[in-house]
Design a protein around this motif. Structure first.
Motif, PDB file in Angstrom:
ATOM      1  N   ASN A  64       0.968  -1.339  -0.221  1.00 16.96           N
ATOM      2  CA  ASN A  64      -0.088   0.241   0.438  1.00 16.96           C
ATOM      3  C   ASN A  64       0.942   1.811  -0.274  1.00 16.96           C
ATOM      4  N   GLY A  65       0.310   2.757  -0.435  1.00 18.04           N
ATOM      5  CA  GLY A  65       1.221   3.532  -0.291  1.00 18.04           C
ATOM      6  C   GLY A  65       1.886   4.449   0.944  1.00 18.04           C
ATOM      7  N   THR A  66       1.305   3.864   1.973  1.00 13.63           N
ATOM      8  CA  THR A  66       1.195   3.925   3.804  1.00 13.63           C
ATOM      9  C   THR A  66       2.547   3.707   3.806  1.00 13.63           C
ATOM     10  N   ILE A  67       2.666   1.890   3.480  1.00 17.50           N
ATOM     11  CA  ILE A  67       3.931   1.325   4.274  1.00 17.50           C
ATOM     12  C   ILE A  67       5.533   1.538   3.361  1.00 17.50           C
ATOM     13  N   TYR A 159       9.042  13.046  -1.626  1.00 13.36           N
ATOM     14  CA  TYR A 159       7.189  12.715  -2.276  1.00 13.36           C
ATOM     15  C   TYR A 159       6.796  11.793  -2.077  1.00 13.36           C
ATOM     16  N   ASP A 160       4.899  12.399  -1.501  1.00 12.31           N
ATOM     17  CA  ASP A 160       3.591  11.633  -1.438  1.00 12.31           C
ATOM     18  C   ASP A 160       3.304  12.103  -2.770  1.00 12.31           C
ATOM     19  N   SER A 161       3.460  10.834  -3.775  1.00 15.84           N
ATOM     20  CA  SER A 161       2.642  11.381  -4.936  1.00 15.84           C
ATOM     21  C   SER A 161       1.711   9.930  -5.200  1.00 15.84           C
ATOM     22  N   ALA A 162       0.306  10.187  -3.550  1.00 20.20           N
ATOM     23  CA  ALA A 162      -0.346   9.711  -4.146  1.00 20.20           C
ATOM     24  C   ALA A 162      -0.775   9.500  -5.202  1.00 20.20           C
ATOM     25  N   HIS A 163      -2.011  10.358  -5.871  1.00 18.64           N
ATOM     26  CA  HIS A 163      -2.430  10.561  -6.085  1.00 18.64           C
ATOM     27  C   HIS A 163      -1.789  10.448  -8.001  1.00 18.64           C
ATOM     28  N   CYS A 164      -0.582  10.758  -8.427  1.00 17.31           N
ATOM     29  CA  CYS A 164      -0.175  10.944  -9.150  1.00 17.31           C
ATOM     30  C   CYS A 164      -0.157  10.583 -10.327  1.00 17.31           C
ATOM     31  N   ILE A 183       3.501   6.039  -4.283  1.00 16.61           N
ATOM     32  CA  ILE A 183       2.411   5.932  -5.286  1.00 16.61           C
ATOM     33  C   ILE A 183       1.327   5.102  -4.596  1.00 16.61           C
ATOM     34  N   SER A 184       0.247   5.634  -4.130  1.00 16.29           N
ATOM     35  CA  SER A 184      -0.732   4.400  -4.036  1.00 16.29           C
ATOM     36  C   SER A 184      -1.359   4.015  -4.415  1.00 16.29           C
ATOM     37  N   PHE A 185      -1.799   2.702  -5.502  1.00 16.80           N
ATOM     38  CA  PHE A 185      -2.439   1.868  -5.409  1.00 16.80           C
ATOM     39  C   PHE A 185      -4.498   1.245  -5.541  1.00 16.80           C
ATOM     40  N   THR A 188      -9.885   3.239  -4.883  1.00 17.60           N
ATOM     41  CA  THR A 188     -10.221   4.327  -5.238  1.00 17.60           C
ATOM     42  C   THR A 188      -9.403   5.170  -6.254  1.00 17.60           C
ATOM     43  N   LYS A 189      -8.236   4.851  -6.654  1.00 15.96           N
ATOM     44  CA  LYS A 189      -7.048   5.859  -6.961  1.00 15.96           C
ATOM     45  C   LYS A 189      -7.550   5.850  -8.434  1.00 15.96           C
ATOM     46  N   LEU A 190      -7.151   6.415  -8.651  1.00 12.03           N
ATOM     47  CA  LEU A 190      -7.005   6.729 -10.681  1.00 12.03           C
ATOM     48  C   LEU A 190      -6.748   5.201 -11.204  1.00 12.03           C
ATOM     49  N   ARG A 311     -14.967  15.756   2.507  1.00 19.70           N
ATOM     50  CA  ARG A 311     -14.345  16.205   2.843  1.00 19.70           C
ATOM     51  C   ARG A 311     -12.468  15.897   2.703  1.00 19.70           C
ATOM     52  N   TYR A 312     -11.872  16.620   1.620  1.00 23.28           N
ATOM     53  CA  TYR A 312     -10.868  15.475   1.570  1.00 23.28           C
ATOM     54  C   TYR A 312     -10.216  17.001   1.052  1.00 23.28           C
ATOM     55  N   PHE A 313      -9.045  17.088   1.929  1.00 24.87           N
ATOM     56  CA  PHE A 313      -8.582  17.021   3.273  1.00 24.87           C
ATOM     57  C   PHE A 313      -9.780  17.570   4.427  1.00 24.87           C
TER      58      PHE A 313
HETATM   59  C1  LIG Z   1      -3.987   7.238  -0.289  1.00 25.10           C
HETATM   60  C2  LIG Z   1      -3.041   7.770   0.052  1.00 25.10           C
HETATM   61  C3  LIG Z   1      -2.519   7.550   1.195  1.00 25.10           C
HETATM   62  C4  LIG Z   1      -1.822   6.059   1.593  1.00 25.10           C
HETATM   63  O1  LIG Z   1      -2.107   5.634   0.788  1.00 25.10           O
HETATM   64  P1  LIG Z   1      -3.456   3.780   0.416  1.00 25.10           P
HETATM   65  O2  LIG Z   1      -2.256   2.749  -0.809  1.00 25.10           O
HETATM   66  O3  LIG Z   1      -3.925   4.045   0.887  1.00 25.10           O
HETATM   67  O4  LIG Z   1      -2.475   3.328   2.323  1.00 25.10           O
HETATM   68  C5  LIG Z   1      -0.854   8.181   1.460  1.00 25.10           C
HETATM   69  N1  LIG Z   1      -0.806   9.680   1.288  1.00 25.10           N
HETATM   70  C6  LIG Z   1      -2.269  10.419  -0.027  1.00 25.10           C
HETATM   71  C7  LIG Z   1      -2.134  11.790  -0.165  1.00 25.10           C
HETATM   72  C8  LIG Z   1      -3.241   9.484  -0.057  1.00 25.10           C
HETATM   73  O5  LIG Z   1      -3.847  10.266  -1.145  1.00 25.10           O
END
Ligand SMILES: *Cc1c(COP(=O)(O)O)cnc(C)c1O
Length: 364
Positions: A64-67, A159-164, A183-185, A188-190, A311-313
Motif C-alpha cells: 500500500n501507499g502508506t507502507i 514525495y507522497d505522490s499517492a495521487h499522481c 504512489i498509492s494503488f 479509489t485511486k486513478l 471532505r478531502y482533505f
Molecule cells: C491514498 C493516500 C495515501 C495512502 O495510500 P494507501 O495505499 O491507501 O495506504 C497516502 N497519501 C495520500 C496523499 C493519499 O491520498
C-alpha cells in the motif's frame, strides 16, 4: 432534466472495475501456478510495465501507499524533524509518527494546495533531516524550489505522490523527482491494484535496501541484512493492476473530460475551480466553498439527494490531536474547513455531473 434520468446513489468515489471474465482468466492462471505471492510472475510483469511506463530505473511494488512512505523514511534513515505538508491525507503524517520522526508543518500555496517552498526555511532547525511533500490531487509541487532548499541544508526529499498516476513535468514522470517518491494503488485511486502502491528511488543502493525492507530483511533464507517488514504485493493484486493497465488510457482521458466539464459547468454558475497553470492527471476535483457553514449545508442537502461529497482533505494535519508540536498553518486550516471533492470516477455520467452542479447552483 428528462424524466428518463434514473439516478442512483452518487458516491464521492468508486473503484474502476475491469471486465469480470478477464479477471477470472488471470485468477485461474494464478491458481493453476499455485504461486500466490513473493515476487510472482504477475508482480514482476507489473513492475516491468510500470518502470517502462514511468521511464524510471528503480521501482518496487508494495502492499500500500502508506507502507511505501514508511519504507522510504526507513531506507533513507531519517530520524528527527521532517518538514511536511498539513494539506494531505492523514497517512502522510502518521507514517512519519510511526517512524518516530517529528512532523513540522509548512503552510501551503492556496492556488495549488501544495507546500509553499518560500515558507520552508523558517522551519529548518539543526534537527531537520528531510522534506516530505505531497503532490496534492496529482498536481506537482514546485520541485525545483523545494530541491534548492533541500540542497542548501543537506536534506533528503520524499514525495507522497499517492495521487499522481500519469502526472508528468516536461515529459518526465513526477515519480522521478526527489530521493524517493511513493504512489498509492488503492481501489479509489486513478489506477489501482485493490490495495497496493509503489516506491520509486534514484539509486541502486537505496533500491537494494528497499528490496530487503520489503521482505523481512532476508538476504538468504537464514540471514537478515536489515530490520525489514512485510510489504510484498500478492499476485491477485498485481493481476488486477495488469488488467487495469489495459484500460488506463481510457480512464485517464475520460477523467480529463469529466474534469473539464465540471469546470465549465461550475463557471456558468459563478463557482471557480482551482486554476492550475500546467496540465496534470486531473485525478480529483476540489472545490473551495465560501465558508464551513455553507459546506456543511451543502453536504447535508446533497445527502438528501443521495449524493456523497468528500471532505478531502479535512482536517488540516497540523491540527491532529496526537502531534508532539503544533505549527500554525492558517491557509491550510482555512482551506481544509471549506473544501470538498466533487464525485469523480470512471462510471460517473455526464447526466450525474450536470445534476450535481444544478443542485449546487440551487444552494448558492
Ligand atoms: C491514498 C493516500 C495515501 C495512502 O495510500 P494507501 O495505499 O491507501 O495506504 C497516502 N497519501 C495520500 C496523499 C493519499 O491520498
Amino acid at each position: 432534466m428528462s424524466n428518463q434520468y434514473n439516478r442512483g446513489t452518487i458516491s464521492a468515489t468508486k473503484p474502476f472495475i475491469p471486465p469480470i471474465d478477464e479477471y477470472q482468466l488471470k485468477v485461474a492462471d494464478i491458481m493453476n501456478r499455485g504461486w500466490l505471492t513473493n515476487q510472482g510472475p504477475c508482480v514482476l510483469e507489473l513492475e516491468e510495465k510500470l518502470k517502462n511506463l514511468f521511464n524510471v530505473d528503480y521501482l518496487l511494488l508494495v502492499t500500500n501507499g502508506t507502507i511505501a512512505l514508511q519504507m522510504a523514511l526507513k531506507a533513507l534513515k531519517i530520524q528527527g524533524e521532517v518538514i511536511t505538508t498539513p494539506y494531505s491525507y492523514v497517512a502522510t503524517t502518521s507514517s512519519l509518527l510511526w517512524e518516530n520522526c517529528i512532523p513540522r508543518f509548512c503552510d501551503i500555496d492556496p492556488e495549488t494546495f501544495n507546500i509553499d517552498p518560500s515558507k520552508l526555511e523558517n522551519l529548518i532547525s539543526s534537527q531537520t533531516k528531510a522534506i516530505l511533500a505531497t503532490n496534492v490531487y496529482g498536481y506537482p509541487c514546485e520541485i525545483e524550489a523545494i530541491q534548492e532548499v533541500a540542497d542548501k541544508y543537506g536534506l533528503k526529499v520524499i514525495y507522497d505522490s499517492a495521487h499522481c498516476f500519469g502526472t508528468e513535468i516536461n515529459g518526465k514522470s513526477i515519480l522521478s523527482f526527489g530521493d524517493i517518491s511513493t504512489i498509492s494503488f488503492h481501489a479509489t485511486k486513478l489506477f489501482h491494484t485493490v490495495e497496493g502502491g509503489a516506491i520509486v528511488c534514484q539509486s541502486k543502493e537505496i533500491y537494494d535496501e528497499l528490496v530487503l525492507l520489503r521482505n523481512f530483511g532476508h538476504t538468504s533464507p537464514t540471514t537478515f541484512g536489515s530490520m525489514g517488514i512485510n510489504a510484498k504485493m500478492n499476485e491477485f493484486s498485481a493481476a488486477m493492476g495488469l488488467l487495469n493497465l489495459n484500460y488506463i488510457d481510457d480512464i485517464m482521458s475520460r477523467r480529463k473530460r469529466q474534469w473539464d466539464l465540471y469546470k465549465s459547468l461550475l463557471s456558468e454558475i459563478g463557482l471557480n475551480a482551482a486554476s492550475y497553470k500546467f496540465d496534470f492527471n486531473k485525478a480529483y476535483f476540489p472545490l473551495v466553498l465560501k465558508s464551513e457553514a455553507f459546506l456543511l449545508h451543502v453536504l447535508s442537502e446533497m445527502e438528501k439527494e443521495n449524493i456523497h461529497l468528500r471532505r478531502y482533505f479535512y482536517p488540516s494535519l497540523n491540527e491532529l490531536s496526537f502531534l508532539p508540536i503544533y505549527d500554525a498553518c492558517p491557509i491550510s486550516e482555512d482551506i481544509s474547513r471549506r473544501v470538498i471533492c466533487l464525485p469523480l470516477y470512471h462510471e460517473l455520467s455526464e447526466m450525474d455531473m450536470r445534476f450535481i452542479v444544478q443542485k449546487l447552483a440551487s444552494l448558492c
